[in-house]
Structure formats: structure tokens, C-alpha cells
Design a protein around this motif. Structure first.
Motif, PDB file in Angstrom:
ATOM      1  N   TYR A   1       0.903  -1.011  -0.074  1.00 50.32           N
ATOM      2  CA  TYR A   1       0.550   0.209  -0.024  1.00 50.32           C
ATOM      3  C   TYR A   1       0.997   1.158  -0.110  1.00 50.32           C
ATOM      4  O   TYR A   1       0.470   2.383  -0.556  1.00 50.32           O
ATOM      5  N   VAL A   2       1.741   1.512   1.046  1.00 55.38           N
ATOM      6  CA  VAL A   2       2.860   2.161   0.827  1.00 55.38           C
ATOM      7  C   VAL A   2       3.515   2.187  -0.849  1.00 55.38           C
ATOM      8  O   VAL A   2       3.717   4.051  -0.995  1.00 55.38           O
ATOM      9  N   ALA A   3       3.920   1.494  -1.126  1.00 54.40           N
ATOM     10  CA  ALA A   3       4.543   1.367  -2.850  1.00 54.40           C
ATOM     11  C   ALA A   3       3.417   2.510  -2.951  1.00 54.40           C
ATOM     12  O   ALA A   3       4.156   3.338  -4.522  1.00 54.40           O
TER      13      ALA A   3
ATOM     14  N   GLY B  78      -1.991   4.194   2.171  1.00 57.46           N
ATOM     15  CA  GLY B  78      -0.285   3.985   2.213  1.00 57.46           C
ATOM     16  C   GLY B  78       0.172   5.360   2.131  1.00 57.46           C
ATOM     17  O   GLY B  78       1.026   4.824   3.256  1.00 57.46           O
ATOM     18  N   LEU B  79      -0.125   6.922   2.312  1.00 60.93           N
ATOM     19  CA  LEU B  79       0.229   7.567   2.055  1.00 60.93           C
ATOM     20  C   LEU B  79      -0.377   7.800   4.258  1.00 60.93           C
ATOM     21  O   LEU B  79       0.379   8.025   4.902  1.00 60.93           O
ATOM     22  N   VAL B  80      -1.002   7.357   4.073  1.00 59.40           N
ATOM     23  CA  VAL B  80      -1.583   7.068   5.780  1.00 59.40           C
ATOM     24  C   VAL B  80      -0.394   5.894   7.005  1.00 59.40           C
ATOM     25  O   VAL B  80       0.044   6.993   8.071  1.00 59.40           O
ATOM     26  N   ILE B  81      -0.300   5.175   6.091  1.00 58.47           N
ATOM     27  CA  ILE B  81       0.972   4.035   7.279  1.00 58.47           C
ATOM     28  C   ILE B  81       1.742   4.897   6.992  1.00 58.47           C
ATOM     29  O   ILE B  81       2.956   4.939   7.642  1.00 58.47           O
ATOM     30  N   LEU B  82       2.321   6.094   5.722  1.00 57.83           N
ATOM     31  CA  LEU B  82       3.601   6.227   5.789  1.00 57.83           C
ATOM     32  C   LEU B  82       3.860   7.789   6.339  1.00 57.83           C
ATOM     33  O   LEU B  82       4.617   8.021   7.696  1.00 57.83           O
TER      34      LEU B  82
END
Length: 322
Positions: A86-88, A291-295
Motif C-alpha cells: 500500500y505504501v509503495a 498507504g500515505l496514511v501508513i507512511l
């Protein structure tokens, strides 16, 4: 060395900006009002279905990456693989070049064990390679179906020319890949062939590619321009193939140019192709936003364990973006 690296970065940024400039140029050529009218037809049902398809793509791609990593001696939990994918995916959507997310994925997983950067990077390369092989296979399968498109009007000579061009490109790509990976035959066999890997890799990659195609079909239907069945193995894969060019942000620009050029072959307007491609890009971006939230939360990747593979890991080979 640093000067060359900076030059490559500047070239990639310039190419990305040039690709993005295609969007306003295409919009004004086609007429913005026509595009807005098409996008106004999009229903919540189409949006919901599209977002579900994006989640499926990300999860299945993460499992494909996990399989490649396991064959290299790096054990990644399913949860960690999905989270990092998700981040990638999100980073690839917002950073020029379309490969920064994959580099970040390899770097983050390399921090969580003794396998080192090279093994983690190689797992990412093989996972992307698996997807690109699946795309190429779908394009080759679609060659006989191009004359079936309602607006194609391809005569036999043109069809043979198209087939020859695609086959030539496939042969060149295969030769380049064989040359690049010539010293890694045992490793390639372990990742892609041995112990049931061929069936698992092929099944996951086929499912991921079908997810991409399905998302485009949903996007086309949402803007009031449903595609014929033959488009599933002709126009859509070729449009998606434009995203393999490592420029732009998440394929924006090159994908829309390809859609505007190819959609008339299906008896539809360039405006329909551009509108469907814009919706496709928006859904892909929205679906990857977790993914941006995780990052942003600063979650450090956990869940990777490294086994002794007993093989020498050399420098990472690069592959085009998918």
C-alpha cells in the motif's frame, strides 16, 4: 558519479512534467466540456466497484511479492507485505518516475532483518518482472482479436504489420531480459519455476492483470462508453502498457494519450477514452491512499525474517515500472 545521478534525476523529473503536460493539451484538444459531461455520468456504484478492484490488485500484488521474497530466503508476513505494498503504491502515484515506491518498499523491508538491501531489492525486481511478463503475454494473446474491433477497419496487411511489430517488440524485450538476468538462472528458476512457483506466480500475475483490465472496463462503463469484449485483450492492455514508461505520476499523461488514440478503434470517441482513463487514474490513486496514511503514521515495517539462502546476491538489476 553524483553529477551523473543528479542528471538522471533531473531528466526523469523533466520527462514526468512533460508527460503531465499532455493532460491539459489533450483536454483542450478534445474540449473540456465533453470530458466533464462524461465524468458527470459516473455513479457511486461504479466508484465503489472500482475501489474494491484496486484493493484486490494491491493485495494480490503484495502476495506475489511475498512469494518472490520467500524464494530468496526472506520471510515476510502477509500483513507486512500488504501494508508495505500500500505504501509503495501510494508513493508511486505521487512521486515522479513511478518507481520511488518500489525503492522505498525494498529499503523499508531491508531494515527489518539481516538479509540486506540487495536481497530485498531483488525480491521487488522479480515481483515487478512477473507482472510485466503477464502484461506482455496478454498483449500477445490479443493480437488475433484486433480485427474484431468495430472501429478498427484493419485490413490484412495492417493486421500483419501490427502482429509483426508486437512480436518483434516481444522478442527484443525477451532478449534484453535474458541478457540482463543471464547470470541468475538458478535464482530465476527458484523464484519462477521450481516447487510450484510457476503456477503460483502465473496465477497471481494473471489475477492482478485481470484486475487492471476490469478497472478500466468499469471506468469506461462509468463514463457511458462501454467497451466491446475484444477490447479486454487489445485496447485496454495496450493503454495500460503506456504506464510502463517510467515517467509521469502514476502513469498520468502517457495513459491518457494512449486511450485517446486507441479508443476510436473500438468505435468510441477520443473523449470517451480520455474520460475513462482519467477516472481510472483517480480510482487507482484513491484506492492507494491508505498507504500515505501508513507512511504518515511512521509505521516501521515489521514481519520480515531472513533465512540463509546460501547464494551470492549481486547488484540489483532495474526493470521498467508497471
Amino acid at each position: 558519479m553524483q553529477t551523473a545521478s543528479r542528471a538522471r534525476i533531473l531528466v526523469r523529473i523533466a520527462a514526468s512534467l512533460a508527460a503531465l503536460c499532455l493532460l491539459p493539451l489533450l483536454a483542450f484538444w478534445i474540449k473540456p466540456a465533453t470530458i466533464l459531461d462524461a465524468l458527470a455520468q459516473v455513479s457511486l456504484w461504479h466508484v465503489a466497484l472500482g475501489l474494491v478492484l484496486v484493493q484486490g490488485q494491491i493485495v494480490l500484488s503484495a502476495l506475489r511479492w511475498r512469494l518472490a521474497a520467500e524464494r530468496l530466503g526472506q520471510q515476510i508476513t502477509a500483513g507486512a507485505a500488504i501494508r508495505e505494498y500500500y505504501v509503495a503504491s501510494a508513493v508511486n502515484q505521487v512521486v515522479p518516475g513511478g518507481m520511488a515506491g518500489d525503492v522505498l518498499r525494498a529499503w523499508r523491508m531491508a531494515q527489518d532483518g539481516a538479509g540486506g538491501w540487495q536481497r530485498a531489492a531483488r525480491a521487488v525486481v522479480y515481483e515487478r518482472l512477473s507482472g510485466q511478463i503477464a502484461f506482455l503475454a496478454l498483449c500477445l494473446v490479443g493480437i488475433p482479436f484486433w480485427p474484431l474491433l468495430p472501429g478498427a477497419a484493419l485490413q490484412a496487411g495492417h493486421h500483419l504489420l501490427l502482429a509483426g511489430a508486437v512480436l518483434t517488440a516481444a522478442v527484443i524485450a525477451a532478449l534484453l531480459l535474458l541478457r540482463r538476468f543471464s547470470g541468475l538462472r538458478d535464482e530465476l528458476a527458484e523464484v519462477f519455476v521450481r516447487r510450484g512457483a510457476l503456477l503460483r506466480q502465473g496465477g497471481l500475475s494473471l489475477a492482478v492483470v485481470c484486475g487492471y483490465v476490469a478497472l478500466f472496463l468499469v471506468s469506461a462503463d462509468a463514463v457511458g462508453a462501454p467497451l466491446p469484449v475484444a477490447a479486454m485483450v487489445t485496447i485496454v492492455p495496450m493503454t495500460l502498457a503506456a504506464m510502463l514508461i517510467p515517467t509521469g505520476l502514476g502513469g498520468w499523461g502517457t495513459r491518457e494519450a494512449a486511450a485517446a488514440a486507441l479508443w476510436p478503434l473500438a468505435g468510441l470517441s477520443s473523449a470517451s477514452g480520455l474520460s475513462a482513463s482519467l477516472l481510472y487514474g483517480a480510482l487507482a490513486l484513491a484506492g492507494a491512499l491508505p498507504g500515505l496514511v501508513i507512511l504518515a503514521l511512521g509505521r516501521h515495517p515489521k514481519g520480515a525474517r531472513h533465512a540463509h539462502a546460501g547464494r551470492r546476491i549481486s547488484a540489483i538489476p532495474s526493470t521498467p515500472n508497471e
